[in-house]
Design an enzyme around this catalytic site. Structure first.
Site, PDB file in Angstrom:
ATOM      1  N   THR A  51       0.813  -1.062  -0.006  1.00  0.00           N
ATOM      2  CA  THR A  51       0.049   0.027  -0.089  1.00  0.00           C
ATOM      3  C   THR A  51       0.714   1.215  -0.168  1.00  0.00           C
ATOM      4  O   THR A  51       0.564   2.266  -0.753  1.00  0.00           O
ATOM      5  CB  THR A  51      -0.870   0.187   1.491  1.00  0.00           C
ATOM      6  OG1 THR A  51      -1.712  -1.259   1.239  1.00  0.00           O
ATOM      7  CG2 THR A  51      -1.801   1.379   1.469  1.00  0.00           C
TER       8      THR A  51
ATOM      9  N   HIS B  57       4.770 -10.025   2.293  1.00  0.00           N
ATOM     10  CA  HIS B  57       3.811 -11.064   2.754  1.00  0.00           C
ATOM     11  C   HIS B  57       2.927 -11.769   1.750  1.00  0.00           C
ATOM     12  O   HIS B  57       2.385 -12.755   1.958  1.00  0.00           O
ATOM     13  CB  HIS B  57       2.828 -10.464   3.958  1.00  0.00           C
ATOM     14  CG  HIS B  57       1.607  -9.749   3.384  1.00  0.00           C
ATOM     15  ND1 HIS B  57       0.434 -10.346   3.303  1.00  0.00           N
ATOM     16  CD2 HIS B  57       1.694  -8.475   3.025  1.00  0.00           C
ATOM     17  CE1 HIS B  57      -0.690  -9.306   2.860  1.00  0.00           C
ATOM     18  NE2 HIS B  57       0.178  -8.158   2.652  1.00  0.00           N
TER      19      HIS B  57
ATOM     20  N   THR C 231      13.213   5.024  10.944  1.00  0.00           N
ATOM     21  CA  THR C 231      13.932   3.923  11.502  1.00  0.00           C
ATOM     22  C   THR C 231      13.606   2.444  10.454  1.00  0.00           C
ATOM     23  O   THR C 231      12.521   2.151  10.526  1.00  0.00           O
ATOM     24  CB  THR C 231      14.043   3.572  12.847  1.00  0.00           C
ATOM     25  OG1 THR C 231      14.274   4.848  13.377  1.00  0.00           O
ATOM     26  CG2 THR C 231      14.915   2.333  13.146  1.00  0.00           C
TER      27      THR C 231
ATOM     28  N   CYS D 167     -20.859 -10.026  -4.013  1.00  0.00           N
ATOM     29  CA  CYS D 167     -21.573  -9.421  -2.956  1.00  0.00           C
ATOM     30  C   CYS D 167     -20.761  -9.744  -1.827  1.00  0.00           C
ATOM     31  O   CYS D 167     -20.909 -11.113  -1.371  1.00  0.00           O
ATOM     32  CB  CYS D 167     -23.062  -9.844  -2.715  1.00  0.00           C
ATOM     33  SG  CYS D 167     -23.907  -8.946  -4.025  1.00  0.00           S
TER      34      CYS D 167
END
Ligand code: PLP
Length: 386
Positions: free
Chosen positions: A71, A203, A239, A326
């Site tokens: 992201t 990940h 950091t 949905c």
């Protein structure tokens, strides 16, 4: 028996990544920016990981920036490149596709809404592939970046970057690609495609959560989102997460080194799964069969309630994603389902994704559980066998 078939959501940490991280969890603790021995050791470990990620992508280590995940890499690429280009007077127009992950789509929309950029979202064809001609027609003289994902996270479609990339390069337009799902699953030719920036998330390839990378060409101007200590070429202060970065490097190396074995294995498992699901009847594949990730089976199961099916699969220990027309509990169809015009009424859309740890037994268990639940639900029975 349990079957974890949601590797597009996240993957288990590889033992190799854990082994690499262990000293950085248990013993080592230096700050990579410190000058003393402990700091220098951490810096060396981070730089080794940078080399591992760079080698896996076929770029130089200087072109790899570590981030807090996919992201953040997407946000930095979209906003950072757009801001720098506008400051240089090169324009304020972005092009992307209708099926990007929200990290890209919402970044672009925020730039349009709050920063007066102009954004064109190019639709995809019903098979989930963007037509290169249509995409290139949206590019203007003031386009500063085009963001097209290498592969979609829901339906697994692989975009024709081999056509789009060189055409953009010829016009001098920057290409960013979100390769979070594609890395290790389809070949990425960054030089051949003229990729300017690329996002990764550890990940998704058996590394730890909360760490990712942005491949950013050295000559590509980009503003950072996080200001502070000036780490990562001054583009990403904070950091460095040495432990996570070491895990990311090890996982990237493992993924690249084993892709030749893993990809055909994943494809065989996925095909076995798909064959079993299609045999139930009134089940169709969402997205192109040919141009799709090797581990992804995304199916439309007609005459079947999605919530009931998910409940039944969960009870049988099968983890999949609605991926979904949905979403459970929410009547909102996913933007990807909408973009490909998937039928919504009375259709359950499920995403099954295999991974490094998936076994034939898991696949067979999932097919059996799914077949059983679909038949029961279609017969008007309850989702659960008891
Ligand atoms: N881009 C794609 C295509 C993804 O599938 C994901 C995760 O689902 C992301 C970006 C976001 O990555 P992260 O979870 O590391 O923030």
């Amino acid at each position: 028996m349990r079957a974890y078939l949601d590797h597009a959501a996240t993957t288990p940490l590889a033992p190799e990544a854990l082994a690499a991280m262990r000293p950085w969890l248990e013993v080592e603790h230096g700050n990579p920016s410190s000058q003393h021995a402990a700091g220098r050791a951490a810096r060396a470990a981070v730089e080794d990981a940078r080399e591992q990620v760079a080698a896996a992508l076929g770029v130089t280590p200087l072109e790899v920036l570590f981030t807090g995940g996919g992201t953040e890499a997407d946000n930095t690429a979209l906003k950072g490149i757009a801001w720098a280009a506008r400051d240089a007077g090169r324009g304020a127009h972005l092009v992307t596709t209708a099926i990007e992950h929200h990290a890209v789509l919402d970044s672009a929309r925020w730039l349009a809404l709050r920063q007066a950029f102009d954004v064109t979202e190019v639709p995809v064809e019903p098979d989930g592939i963007v037509d290169p001609g249509r995409l290139l027609a949206a590019v203007r003289d003031d386009t500063v970046v085009v963001s097209v994902m290498a592969a979609n996270n829901e339906i697994g479609t692989v975009q024709p970057l081999d056509v789009i990339g060189p055409a953009l390069a010829q016009r001098g337009v920057v290409l960013h690609t979100d390769a979070v799902q594609a890395f290790g699953r389809v070949p990425l030719d960054l030089d051949g495609w003229g990729v300017g920036a690329l996002s990764l998330s550890a990940h998704k390839f058996n590394g730890p959560k909360g760490v990712g990378a942005l491949m950013l060409r050295r000559d590509l101007p980009c503003e950072g989102l996080l200001h502070g200590g000036g780490q990562e070429r001054g583009l990403r202060s904070g950091t460095l997460n040495a432990t996570g970065i070491v895990g990311c490097g090890a996982a990237a190396q493992l993924t690249a080194a084993t892709a030749a074995v893993q990809v055909p294995r994943l494809r065989a498992l996925r095909d076995r799964l798909l064959e079993g699901l299609l045999a139930v009847g009134d089940v169709a594949v969402n997205g192109s069969r040919r141009l799709r990730l090797p581990h992804n089976a995304h199916v439309a199961i007609h005459d079947c309630d999605a919530d009931g099916l998910l409940l039944a699969l969960d009870a049988a220990g099968v983890a999949v994603s609605t991926g979904s027309a949905c979403q459970s509990g929410a009547a909102q169809p996913s933007h990807v389902m909408t973009a490909i015009g998937a039928p919504l009424e009375g259709v359950a859309h499920l995403r099954f994704t295999c991974g490094r740890t998936t076994t034939t037994a898991e696949v067979d268990h999932a097919v059996a559980a799914c077949t059983d639940a679909i038949k029961r639900l279609r017969d008007g029975g309850s989702a659960l066998p008891w």
